[in-house]
Design a protein around this motif. Structure first.
Motif, PDB file in Angstrom:
ATOM      1  N   SER A   1       7.179   7.871   9.256  1.00  0.00           N
ATOM      2  CA  SER A   1       7.636   6.887   8.682  1.00  0.00           C
ATOM      3  C   SER A   1       6.378   5.996   7.948  1.00  0.00           C
ATOM      4  O   SER A   1       5.368   6.190   8.065  1.00  0.00           O
ATOM      5  N   ILE A   2       6.954   5.296   6.718  1.00  0.00           N
ATOM      6  CA  ILE A   2       6.092   4.419   5.778  1.00  0.00           C
ATOM      7  C   ILE A   2       6.619   2.938   6.108  1.00  0.00           C
ATOM      8  O   ILE A   2       7.839   2.914   5.787  1.00  0.00           O
ATOM      9  N   LEU A   3       5.758   2.110   6.354  1.00  0.00           N
ATOM     10  CA  LEU A   3       6.299   0.693   6.332  1.00  0.00           C
ATOM     11  C   LEU A   3       5.824  -0.096   5.408  1.00  0.00           C
ATOM     12  O   LEU A   3       4.971   0.048   4.622  1.00  0.00           O
ATOM     13  N   LEU A   4       6.989  -0.818   4.808  1.00  0.00           N
ATOM     14  CA  LEU A   4       6.733  -1.766   3.634  1.00  0.00           C
ATOM     15  C   LEU A   4       6.748  -3.100   4.129  1.00  0.00           C
ATOM     16  O   LEU A   4       7.383  -3.717   4.708  1.00  0.00           O
ATOM     17  N   ILE A   5       5.481  -3.798   3.679  1.00  0.00           N
ATOM     18  CA  ILE A   5       5.058  -5.199   4.099  1.00  0.00           C
ATOM     19  C   ILE A   5       4.781  -5.739   2.840  1.00  0.00           C
ATOM     20  O   ILE A   5       4.247  -5.174   1.802  1.00  0.00           O
ATOM     21  N   GLY A   6       4.922  -7.189   2.895  1.00  0.00           N
ATOM     22  CA  GLY A   6       4.342  -7.918   1.559  1.00  0.00           C
ATOM     23  C   GLY A   6       5.043  -9.233   1.692  1.00  0.00           C
ATOM     24  O   GLY A   6       6.045  -9.334   2.311  1.00  0.00           O
ATOM     25  N   PRO A   7       4.521 -10.251   0.728  1.00  0.00           N
ATOM     26  CA  PRO A   7       5.316 -11.441   0.744  1.00  0.00           C
ATOM     27  C   PRO A   7       6.636 -11.385  -0.076  1.00  0.00           C
ATOM     28  O   PRO A   7       6.788 -10.247  -0.412  1.00  0.00           O
TER      29      PRO A   7
ATOM     30  N   PRO B   1       4.155   1.162  16.492  1.00  0.00           N
ATOM     31  CA  PRO B   1       4.427   2.271  15.472  1.00  0.00           C
ATOM     32  C   PRO B   1       5.077   3.662  16.028  1.00  0.00           C
ATOM     33  O   PRO B   1       4.510   4.134  17.077  1.00  0.00           O
ATOM     34  N   GLN B   2       6.047   3.988  15.314  1.00  0.00           N
ATOM     35  CA  GLN B   2       6.512   5.404  16.068  1.00  0.00           C
ATOM     36  C   GLN B   2       6.284   6.365  14.720  1.00  0.00           C
ATOM     37  O   GLN B   2       6.975   6.292  13.454  1.00  0.00           O
ATOM     38  N   ASN B   3       5.446   7.112  14.910  1.00  0.00           N
ATOM     39  CA  ASN B   3       5.370   8.444  13.842  1.00  0.00           C
ATOM     40  C   ASN B   3       4.838   7.625  12.552  1.00  0.00           C
ATOM     41  O   ASN B   3       5.253   8.024  11.488  1.00  0.00           O
ATOM     42  N   LEU B   4       4.128   6.408  12.586  1.00  0.00           N
ATOM     43  CA  LEU B   4       3.835   5.618  11.448  1.00  0.00           C
ATOM     44  C   LEU B   4       2.580   6.462  10.390  1.00  0.00           C
ATOM     45  O   LEU B   4       1.611   6.496  11.192  1.00  0.00           O
ATOM     46  N   ARG B   5       2.847   6.770   9.481  1.00  0.00           N
ATOM     47  CA  ARG B   5       1.839   7.442   8.575  1.00  0.00           C
ATOM     48  C   ARG B   5       1.209   6.621   7.679  1.00  0.00           C
ATOM     49  O   ARG B   5       0.147   6.907   7.148  1.00  0.00           O
ATOM     50  N   GLY B   6       1.663   5.610   7.372  1.00  0.00           N
ATOM     51  CA  GLY B   6       1.097   4.457   6.187  1.00  0.00           C
ATOM     52  C   GLY B   6       1.844   3.264   6.171  1.00  0.00           C
ATOM     53  O   GLY B   6       2.967   3.167   6.391  1.00  0.00           O
ATOM     54  N   ILE B   7       0.996   2.149   5.472  1.00  0.00           N
ATOM     55  CA  ILE B   7       1.631   0.923   5.308  1.00  0.00           C
ATOM     56  C   ILE B   7       1.424   0.735   3.822  1.00  0.00           C
ATOM     57  O   ILE B   7       0.379   0.862   3.192  1.00  0.00           O
ATOM     58  N   ILE B   8       2.597   0.501   3.149  1.00  0.00           N
ATOM     59  CA  ILE B   8       2.592  -0.055   1.630  1.00  0.00           C
ATOM     60  C   ILE B   8       2.655  -1.580   1.971  1.00  0.00           C
ATOM     61  O   ILE B   8       3.728  -2.274   2.024  1.00  0.00           O
ATOM     62  N   PHE B   9       1.559  -2.143   1.398  1.00  0.00           N
ATOM     63  CA  PHE B   9       1.502  -3.631   1.212  1.00  0.00           C
ATOM     64  C   PHE B   9       1.866  -4.020  -0.295  1.00  0.00           C
ATOM     65  O   PHE B   9       0.978  -3.735  -1.197  1.00  0.00           O
ATOM     66  N   LEU B  10       3.266  -4.371  -0.390  1.00  0.00           N
ATOM     67  CA  LEU B  10       3.502  -4.792  -1.872  1.00  0.00           C
ATOM     68  C   LEU B  10       3.241  -6.146  -2.297  1.00  0.00           C
ATOM     69  O   LEU B  10       3.431  -7.050  -1.464  1.00  0.00           O
ATOM     70  N   VAL B  11       2.553  -6.235  -3.553  1.00  0.00           N
ATOM     71  CA  VAL B  11       2.425  -7.580  -4.022  1.00  0.00           C
ATOM     72  C   VAL B  11       2.785  -7.787  -5.333  1.00  0.00           C
ATOM     73  O   VAL B  11       3.103  -6.627  -6.220  1.00  0.00           O
ATOM     74  N   ASP B  12       3.093  -9.132  -5.734  1.00  0.00           N
ATOM     75  CA  ASP B  12       3.801  -9.144  -7.070  1.00  0.00           C
ATOM     76  C   ASP B  12       2.287  -9.603  -7.815  1.00  0.00           C
ATOM     77  O   ASP B  12       1.763 -10.502  -7.954  1.00  0.00           O
ATOM     78  N   ALA B  13       2.059  -8.561  -8.897  1.00  0.00           N
ATOM     79  CA  ALA B  13       0.788  -8.773  -9.688  1.00  0.00           C
ATOM     80  C   ALA B  13       0.782  -9.750 -10.586  1.00  0.00           C
ATOM     81  O   ALA B  13      -0.336 -10.241 -11.133  1.00  0.00           O
ATOM     82  N   ALA B  14       1.867 -10.360 -10.654  1.00  0.00           N
ATOM     83  CA  ALA B  14       2.047 -11.675 -11.779  1.00  0.00           C
ATOM     84  C   ALA B  14       1.875 -12.898 -11.280  1.00  0.00           C
ATOM     85  O   ALA B  14       1.943 -14.024 -11.692  1.00  0.00           O
ATOM     86  N   THR B  15       1.391 -13.014  -9.791  1.00  0.00           N
ATOM     87  CA  THR B  15       1.451 -14.130  -9.105  1.00  0.00           C
ATOM     88  C   THR B  15       0.103 -14.383  -8.406  1.00  0.00           C
ATOM     89  O   THR B  15      -0.238 -15.023  -7.669  1.00  0.00           O
ATOM     90  N   LEU B  16      -0.692 -13.256  -8.890  1.00  0.00           N
ATOM     91  CA  LEU B  16      -2.316 -13.438  -8.326  1.00  0.00           C
ATOM     92  C   LEU B  16      -3.317 -13.868  -9.094  1.00  0.00           C
ATOM     93  O   LEU B  16      -4.474 -13.582  -8.983  1.00  0.00           O
ATOM     94  N   SER B  17      -3.001 -14.657 -10.171  1.00  0.00           N
ATOM     95  CA  SER B  17      -4.244 -15.143 -10.924  1.00  0.00           C
ATOM     96  C   SER B  17      -4.949 -16.338 -10.059  1.00  0.00           C
ATOM     97  O   SER B  17      -4.508 -16.758  -9.140  1.00  0.00           O
TER      98      SER B  17
END
Ligand code: GTP
Ligand code: MG
Length: 251
Positions: free
Chosen positions: A12-18, A99-115
């Motif tokens: 599994s791949i976990l999606l995290i982020g604001p 984590p159950q068979n966790l292979r990676g985390i994708i931390f998704l960010v909105d690149a337009a709100t990071l100035s």
């Protein structure tokens, strides 16, 4: 393929982020393969079974011959979306600590709100700091057998927007802002008296002890490999090639 306990045995791949970074949009795009669906802010996690698209060979199959029948079956994985709202983050944390068979985390960010000075930058850095600290502690606290490493991809989304920062700047901006979070957290602990006893204070310090600036590379010591790459889920033709490649290398 025989699966004893259903979906849970899939990698599994976990999606995290604001909130609003595009996690649910990404999930619907990866599930359908063509276009993201309309979304509403999430209140609960969702997990879907995805197929690694044809042409992207999972790393476990890299050394097989082209004619190996195992290459003809697509590689399946479970993509788990979590709500980004501050009050619902326990869902993401549950998936991290158990984590159950966790292979990676994708931390998704909105690149337009990071100035610089953007409230989005502070909130994003805050959340990412906490996730990285959990991964660091997981490694530090394990005595005996080392837990499996969990790589983290910072996926800089919404590159279709002209206000979006390029991936290299997303990386350096987040590092600089996490440096601030790290400093203010350690001050907060000192002021409140929490963490004064023995090395409680050191335990809550992210990355290299004594370093002035936080860098993602400091996480390597804790077996947490951080990469940053850009793309977009919506806003025209999706660009997700780099993210797919990252996933395929973890399956
Ligand atoms: P929470 O569920 O609240 O945590 O948010 P989320 O991360 O799931 O965000 P969601 O997928 O609901 O997307 C939020 C908004 O961003 C939606 O209006 C999407 O259409 C939009 N969006 C997602 N990805 C992109 C992108 O790459 N470009 C643009 N322009 N908009 C996007
Ligand atoms: Mg969502």
């Amino acid at each position: 393929v025989f699966r004893a306990s259903g979906l849970t045995t899939l990698p599994s791949i976990l999606l995290i982020g604001p909130s609003g970074s595009g996690k649910t949009s990404l999930l619907t795009l990866f599930e359908r393969g063509t276009q993201a669906a309309q979304t509403h802010t999430s209140q609960a996690p969702i997990a879907v079974e995805c197929d690694l698209p044809v042409g992207k060979t999972a790393s476990s199959a890299r050394y097989r011959s082209e004619h190996d029948p195992a290459n003809l079956t697509t590689k399946k994985f479970l993509l788990i979306d979590t709500p980004g709202h501050g009050k619902l983050r326990h869902h993401a944390l549950d998936n991290l600590t158990n984590p159950q068979n966790l292979r990676g985390i994708i931390f998704l960010v909105d690149a337009a709100t990071l100035s610089a000075g953007d409230e989005g930058l502070r909130q994003t850095a805050d959340y990412l700091h906490d996730i990285l600290l959990i991964l660091q502690k997981r490694m530090e606290s394990s005595s005996g057998k080392k837990p499996k490493e969990i790589p983290l991809l910072v996926a800089a989304n919404k590159m279709d927007l002209f206000t979006a920062l390029p991936a290299a700047l997303v990386k350096s901006s987040l590092e600089a802002e996490i440096t601030k979070v790290r400093t203010s957290r350690s001050k907060g602990l000192l002021d409140s008296g929490i963490g004064m006893e023995e090395d409680g204070e050191k335990d809550d310090w992210l990355g290299e002890v004594g370093s002035k600036d936080f860098k993602f590379a400091q996480m390597e010591e804790f077996d947490v490999l951080v990469e940053v790459s850009g793309g977009n889920v919506a806003g025209g033709e999706p660009v997700t090639e780099k993210w797919w490649r990252w996933i395929s290398e973890r399956l």
